[in-house]
Design a protein around this motif. Structure first.
Motif, PDB file in Angstrom:
ATOM      1  N   LYS A 129      -6.185   1.346   1.844  1.00  0.00           N
ATOM      2  CA  LYS A 129      -6.352   2.657   2.634  1.00  0.00           C
ATOM      3  C   LYS A 129      -7.055   2.337   3.722  1.00  0.00           C
ATOM      4  N   ARG A 130      -7.801   1.157   3.566  1.00  0.00           N
ATOM      5  CA  ARG A 130      -8.481   0.821   4.193  1.00  0.00           C
ATOM      6  C   ARG A 130      -8.423   0.053   6.198  1.00  0.00           C
ATOM      7  N   ALA A 164      -5.804   9.863  -1.004  1.00  0.00           N
ATOM      8  CA  ALA A 164      -4.318   8.548  -0.430  1.00  0.00           C
ATOM      9  C   ALA A 164      -3.423   8.463  -2.183  1.00  0.00           C
ATOM     10  N   ASP A 169      -4.151   6.484  -5.090  1.00  0.00           N
ATOM     11  CA  ASP A 169      -5.657   6.884  -6.133  1.00  0.00           C
ATOM     12  C   ASP A 169      -5.298   6.769  -7.179  1.00  0.00           C
ATOM     13  N   ILE A 188      -7.935   4.947   5.984  1.00  0.00           N
ATOM     14  CA  ILE A 188      -8.450   5.863   5.266  1.00  0.00           C
ATOM     15  C   ILE A 188     -10.236   5.577   4.956  1.00  0.00           C
TER      16      ILE A 188
END
Length: 164
Positions: A97-98, A108, A112, A102
């Motif tokens: 995600k990083r 996500a 998630d 995000i």
């Protein structure tokens, strides 16, 4: 068939408990020590802490202690490793995600809900705990539904800052 599905829930229970317990830690010491990756973004972010990991491992392993009364003492170790790998799966999700820019708490879909299941599944496979395809798909569905429901409840109880 029902027996197999219930067994799948029992097998994955340590991972579900571990994953669900970590958010109860509001503040802590980030596992990434506030460091950035080569893309200048945080490795995991503030949401992945040593305290959250410790709580997750404690709760997940405690489930293993309870299960060991029915499934044998090896379930204490299995539950610890399963919980650890579930949390590593969750951290991998945060890492991805990083990289996708995000932010913490950003949505996500799929990632998630399933990152911890994939991590725990790898642990179970490596430990020789067999899960068939039907059980795996069932757990994915259960994880998706439970994650959506419990996160909404946690948001309403102000445990989480977002409902996903």
């Amino acid at each position: 068939m029902l027996k197999e599905l219930l067994l799948a829930i029992v097998i994955y229970l340590p991972a579900f408990v571990a994953n669900g317990s970590a958010p109860f830690v509001k503040r802590g010491h980030p596992i990434d020590f506030y460091r950035n990756f080569i893309d200048k973004r945080r490795i995991f972010g503030d949401g992945k802490t040593f305290e959250g990991l410790a709580l997750a491992l404690t709760f997940g392993t405690t489930v293993g202690v309870i299960l060991s009364k029915f499934l044998g003492y090896d379930w204490i170790l299995i539950s610890f490793v399963e919980s650890l790998m579930a949390m590593l799966g969750d951290m991998t999700g945060a890492f991805i995600k990083r990289r996708l820019n995000i932010p913490r708490g950003g949505r996500a879909l799929g990632l998630d809900q399933l990152d911890f299941v994939l991590g725990s599944s790898l642990a179970l496979f490596l430990l020789g705990v067999r899960v068939n395809v039907i059980q795996f798909i069932f757990i994915i569905v259960i994880a998706f539904v439970l994650h959506t429901f419990t996160n909404n409840v946690a948001y309403r109880l102000k445990i989480k800052s977002v409902p996903w």
